[in-house]
Design an enzyme around this catalytic site. Structure first.
Site, PDB file in Angstrom:
ATOM      1  NE  ARG B  50       1.719 -10.188 -12.002  1.00 57.30           N
ATOM      2  CZ  ARG B  50       0.626 -10.797 -12.461  1.00 57.30           C
ATOM      3  NH1 ARG B  50       0.517 -12.098 -12.384  1.00 57.30           N
ATOM      4  NH2 ARG B  50      -0.349 -10.113 -13.013  1.00 57.30           N
ATOM      5  CE  LYS B  79       2.495  14.985   4.511  1.00 58.68           C
ATOM      6  NZ  LYS B  79       2.709  13.711   5.203  1.00 58.68           N
TER       7      LYS B  79
END
Ligand code: ZN
Lengths: 155, 305
Positions: B50, B79
């Site tokens: 939203r 990562k």
């Protein structure tokens, strides 16, 4: 006068720092916040709950062989706002100063909020704004009022 | 606005708020600008469809465009890249950044590493200042922003929209009532700020006594995750749920707001009443964010700078 008599209970030092007028009960926290535990070879004397004209009761810390830096003195103000610092050389007080409260302390305290970004391995130092009776994390706004010594950052 | 970044509602003065709301009203009335060259970076480290769509829409309505880092799962964050690195890279592409992050203080940290404006779109339980601006816009349209009584109910401890709003309301002549279970009261730092601001504040555990005084009732969701025990949750949540019957005791011109999404803290039968304002409130997100972006983005896209 009674002050100096009482101080005799704690041995005089040759070279180093005397931190006087620490609020009673805070001496060990003062050592903790300075990271002084004797492992650096310093000789430390601590007087606790000794009578004081100014404070009623006070603690006093003497560190042989170590002169406090201004930054260390600033941090001290958080838990010992009334403390005075005496730098001693050859048994003489060569410098006498009061602690002053800094506006910000950086890299000394770690934020108690486990969800604070400053505790998550980012390339920043912790930063706390100093309020009248507390400190406040510059990242997450968490207010730290009691037990400051427990939140001293350990590397 | 004189700020480079929008991190916390605390940094907004009354004048700042009024400037943004006035500009938002111009956009609401159909004002257009051409920011064809401007690019907004969307960094959402936790999902919030939203809020993200609202910023995306606002930027596109200004004539500009957005770049999106995508989901955390698909990005280098997975990562182990630091937030500081991620924002520095994206700031090289975009003219401003919008950041949503699960950790408190994330937007503040990000702002220290980039030269482009950073807008906090929610950091953990911390702050959500653009939600606050659209809340204030909605309150101003419905009740005005001075000499009013506002009740804020629900999860006041973890609800960042509440923390931002409570602080911002102290800039105006507003009596604030906080209604929550004991375990979900306002956190210490928010109380501290309200106290420092000299705010007129009361806390309650029940809505009943204070409801007839309110011009605005701002309802927030009590999340099940906050309670170790399902039964305890049910008991607490049930007490802070309103329906059309509850509101019989309210003033006729009460405005009921909610940052959405709601679950069951506002019964559907409230939607049909004159009180319900939460869908308008959500709509207001676009003009308010248009105003904010137009004022914060560098360059000559509008007259707001
Ligand atoms: Zn913090």
């Amino acid at each position: 006068m009674s002050d100096s008599n009482q101080e005799l209970r704690v041995s005089k030092i040759k070279n180093g720092t005397v931190i006087d007028h620490i609020a009673a009960g805070q001496a060990l926290n003062v050592l903790a916040i300075l990271g002084i535990d004797g492992s650096g070879g310093e000789e430390i004397s601590v007087g606790m709950n000794v009578p004081s004209d100014r404070l009623g009761r006070k603690d006093i810390v003497k560190v042989e062989g170590r002169e406090l830096s201004p930054a260390e003195v600033d941090v001290l103000s958080l838990i010992a706002p009334a403390a005075s610092i005496n730098i001693v050389r050859e048994y003489d007080v060569v410098e006498k100063s009061r602690v002053t409260r800094p506006e910000v302390v950086t890299g000394i305290l770690s934020c108690p909020n486990a969800n604070c970004i400053s505790t998550e391995g980012e390339p920043v130092e912790s930063r706390f704004d100093v309020l009248d009776d507390a400190v406040r994390c510059g990242y997450c706004d968490t207010i730290l009022r009691e037990d400051l010594a427990e939140h001293i950052a350990t590397d | 606005m004189r700020h480079d970044h929008l991190i916390s509602a605390r940094q907004l003065s009354r004048g700042d708020v009024e400037a943004v709301l006035d500009r938002a009203a111009e956009f609401d009335a159909g004002e257009r600008v051409a920011r064809d060259d401007d690019l907004l970076g969307l960094l959402f480290f936790e999902p919030s469809t939203r809020t993200k769509m609202s910023f995306d829409t606002a930027m596109k309505r200004l004539g500009g465009d957005t770049v999106d880092m995508g989901t955390v799962e698909s990005s280098s964050v997975k990562k182990g890249e630091s937030l500081a690195d991620t924002v520095r890279v994206v700031a090289g592409y975009a003219d401003a950044l919008v950041l949503r992050h699960p950790s408190e203080g994330a937007a503040k940290l990000a702002s220290e590493f980039v030269d482009v404006p950073v807008i906090n779109a929610g950091d953990g339980a911390g702050q959500h200042p653009t939600q606050t601006l659209l809340d204030l816009y909605t309150i101003r349209e419905n009740a005005g922003l001075d000499d009013i009584t506002v009740g804020i109910m629900g999860d006041l401890k973890y609800g960042r929209t509440v923390h931002s709003l409570a602080g911002a309301l102290t800039e105006f002549d507003v009596r604030q009532h906080f209604i929550s279970p004991e375990s979900l009261r306002l956190p210490k730092n928010v109380r501290y700020d309200l106290h420092e601001a000299g705010a007129d504040v009361r806390e309650h555990t029940e809505l009943g006594g204070v409801l007839p005084e309110l011009d605005v009732l701002y309802v927030t969701r009590i999340q099940r995750e906050r309670f170790p025990d399902e039964n305890e949750y049910r008991q607490v949540a049930g007490e802070y749920r309103i329906d059309a019957e509850t509101l019989d005791a309210a003033r006729d011109d009460l405005t009921v707001m909610h940052p959405l999404p709601r679950v069951d803290e506002i019964a559907p039968d409230v939607d049909e009443t004159e009180y319900a304002t939460y869908f308008d409130q959500a709509h207001n997100g676009v003009p308010v964010r248009m105003a904010l972006l137009d004022m914060m983005l560098p360059g000559d896209g509008g007259d707001g700078r």
